[in-house]
Design a protein around this motif. Sequence first.
Motif, PDB file in Angstrom:
ATOM      1  N   UNK A   1       0.860  -1.189   0.000  1.00  0.00           N
ATOM      2  CA  UNK A   1       0.000   0.000   0.000  1.00  0.00           C
ATOM      3  C   UNK A   1       0.894   1.237   0.000  1.00  0.00           C
ATOM      4  N   UNK A   2       0.660   2.131  -0.953  1.00  0.00           N
ATOM      5  CA  UNK A   2       1.399   3.387  -1.042  1.00  0.00           C
ATOM      6  C   UNK A   2       0.534   4.494  -0.462  1.00  0.00           C
ATOM      7  N   UNK A   3       0.984   5.086   0.643  1.00  0.00           N
ATOM      8  CA  UNK A   3       0.175   6.086   1.347  1.00  0.00           C
ATOM      9  C   UNK A   3       1.031   7.307   1.679  1.00  0.00           C
TER      10      UNK A   3
ATOM     11  N   UNK B   1      10.278  -3.390  -8.063  1.00  0.00           N
ATOM     12  CA  UNK B   1      10.832  -4.204  -6.975  1.00  0.00           C
ATOM     13  C   UNK B   1      10.056  -5.485  -6.709  1.00  0.00           C
ATOM     14  N   UNK B   2       8.734  -5.450  -6.852  1.00  0.00           N
ATOM     15  CA  UNK B   2       7.904  -6.541  -6.337  1.00  0.00           C
ATOM     16  C   UNK B   2       7.918  -7.766  -7.246  1.00  0.00           C
ATOM     17  N   UNK B   3       7.580  -8.931  -6.641  1.00  0.00           N
ATOM     18  CA  UNK B   3       7.444 -10.157  -7.399  1.00  0.00           C
ATOM     19  C   UNK B   3       6.138 -10.201  -8.165  1.00  0.00           C
ATOM     20  N   UNK B   4       5.953 -11.239  -8.973  1.00  0.00           N
ATOM     21  CA  UNK B   4       4.803 -11.321  -9.874  1.00  0.00           C
ATOM     22  C   UNK B   4       3.473 -11.537  -9.147  1.00  0.00           C
ATOM     23  N   UNK B   5       3.514 -11.995  -7.899  1.00  0.00           N
ATOM     24  CA  UNK B   5       2.287 -12.298  -7.161  1.00  0.00           C
ATOM     25  C   UNK B   5       1.887 -11.174  -6.209  1.00  0.00           C
ATOM     26  N   UNK B   6       2.531 -10.025  -6.324  1.00  0.00           N
ATOM     27  CA  UNK B   6       2.258  -8.900  -5.424  1.00  0.00           C
ATOM     28  C   UNK B   6       1.387  -7.853  -6.105  1.00  0.00           C
ATOM     29  N   UNK B   7       0.370  -7.412  -5.397  1.00  0.00           N
ATOM     30  CA  UNK B   7      -0.473  -6.301  -5.854  1.00  0.00           C
ATOM     31  C   UNK B   7      -0.006  -5.021  -5.183  1.00  0.00           C
ATOM     32  N   UNK B   8       0.043  -3.939  -5.941  1.00  0.00           N
ATOM     33  CA  UNK B   8       0.381  -2.619  -5.408  1.00  0.00           C
ATOM     34  C   UNK B   8      -0.815  -1.701  -5.602  1.00  0.00           C
ATOM     35  N   UNK B   9      -1.265  -1.078  -4.511  1.00  0.00           N
ATOM     36  CA  UNK B   9      -2.278  -0.027  -4.695  1.00  0.00           C
ATOM     37  C   UNK B   9      -1.921   1.190  -3.861  1.00  0.00           C
ATOM     38  N   UNK B  10      -2.337   2.351  -4.371  1.00  0.00           N
ATOM     39  CA  UNK B  10      -2.104   3.596  -3.655  1.00  0.00           C
ATOM     40  C   UNK B  10      -3.425   4.103  -3.098  1.00  0.00           C
ATOM     41  N   UNK B  11      -3.342   5.065  -2.185  1.00  0.00           N
ATOM     42  CA  UNK B  11      -4.563   5.635  -1.598  1.00  0.00           C
ATOM     43  C   UNK B  11      -4.619   7.142  -1.859  1.00  0.00           C
TER      44      UNK B  11
ATOM     45  N   UNK C   1       1.988  -3.230 -15.240  1.00  0.00           N
ATOM     46  CA  UNK C   1       0.764  -2.434 -15.040  1.00  0.00           C
ATOM     47  C   UNK C   1      -0.350  -3.260 -14.418  1.00  0.00           C
ATOM     48  N   UNK C   2      -0.451  -4.536 -14.773  1.00  0.00           N
ATOM     49  CA  UNK C   2      -1.537  -5.378 -14.275  1.00  0.00           C
ATOM     50  C   UNK C   2      -1.436  -5.635 -12.773  1.00  0.00           C
ATOM     51  N   UNK C   3      -0.279  -5.289 -12.176  1.00  0.00           N
ATOM     52  CA  UNK C   3      -0.103  -5.494 -10.742  1.00  0.00           C
ATOM     53  C   UNK C   3      -0.447  -4.254  -9.930  1.00  0.00           C
ATOM     54  N   UNK C   4      -0.973  -3.224 -10.601  1.00  0.00           N
ATOM     55  CA  UNK C   4      -1.333  -1.969  -9.927  1.00  0.00           C
ATOM     56  C   UNK C   4      -2.842  -1.791  -9.909  1.00  0.00           C
ATOM     57  N   UNK C   5      -3.340  -1.353  -8.754  1.00  0.00           N
ATOM     58  CA  UNK C   5      -4.753  -1.007  -8.597  1.00  0.00           C
ATOM     59  C   UNK C   5      -4.828   0.448  -8.149  1.00  0.00           C
ATOM     60  N   UNK C   6      -5.509   1.276  -8.935  1.00  0.00           N
ATOM     61  CA  UNK C   6      -5.653   2.698  -8.600  1.00  0.00           C
ATOM     62  C   UNK C   6      -6.833   2.862  -7.649  1.00  0.00           C
TER      63      UNK C   6
END
Length: 282
Positions: free
Chosen positions: A63-65, A81-91, A108-113
């Motif tokens: 989580x990016x906050x 940095x992250x591996x293929x099974x990691x989701x990144x989302x920001x707030x 890009x598919x590993x990011x949730x806006x």
Amino acid sequence: MKKLHIIGLGLLGGSFALAAKSKFPEISISGTDASEKNLQDALNLGIIQEAKDQPDADVDIVILATPADTLGDLLLKTLDQVGEETLVFDVGSTKAKLCKLVADHPKRKQYLAAHPIAGTEYSGPKAAFADLLTRKVLIICDLEKTDLQLKEKAYELFDALNIKLRFMDPEEHDRHLAFVSHLSHVSSFMLGKTVLQKMEDEKNIFDMAGSGFASTARLAKSSPAMWAPILTENKDNILSALDGYISNLTAFREKIAANDGAGLSEEMTEINKIREILDLEK
């Protein structure tokens, strides 16, 4: 949900951590913050269990906050940095620039806006609490661009935290937020400034400040470190909102100057309709 990493351990980041810990008792939560004091407070308060500058390769969600103007570079760096099974989302409170920035990234598919419509006028780890996000709306943009299996990780977290999801185009999100959130903060800060300027001449002015002033000026206690970047990141939409607001203020002032009581009453009666909208949202 086994591992969570949070970058930015203030009100939102800290509250996500506390809420996740309450719903997933066995979860391992690590994190970092640009402020050494915030990082130490987060450790002391049990918001995170371990301080780490970089997420583990097998972390489920990052989580990016952090402030809005730092999220672009941070998002690109974290995806690298992250591996293929990691989701990144920001707030973050703005979405269009981030979505454009990351559009062609190989991960890009590993990011949730994401943007939770939750907060208080307070900031820092000590302001965080587990129920901040309960029954709050979280807006997701460009959902279709996130990997299906990784989305399930986010849904598991959001469902556990009893968060209500809404879906929106990034540009639409930024345009609407300029009016219903960003403009409110500008208005509150400027009300606070106007009263502080008056206080320089009349020291007792706050003795007459009732609940109306307190509720209207509450947002002026918000963190400048968070809000200055939001105002510049969403500049065009906020300028448009301000133009409309200033125009309405000017017209209202003219009615007062003209002693147009009937016109003032008619306009305020029309504006009272907002009560129906706000009551429906409760």
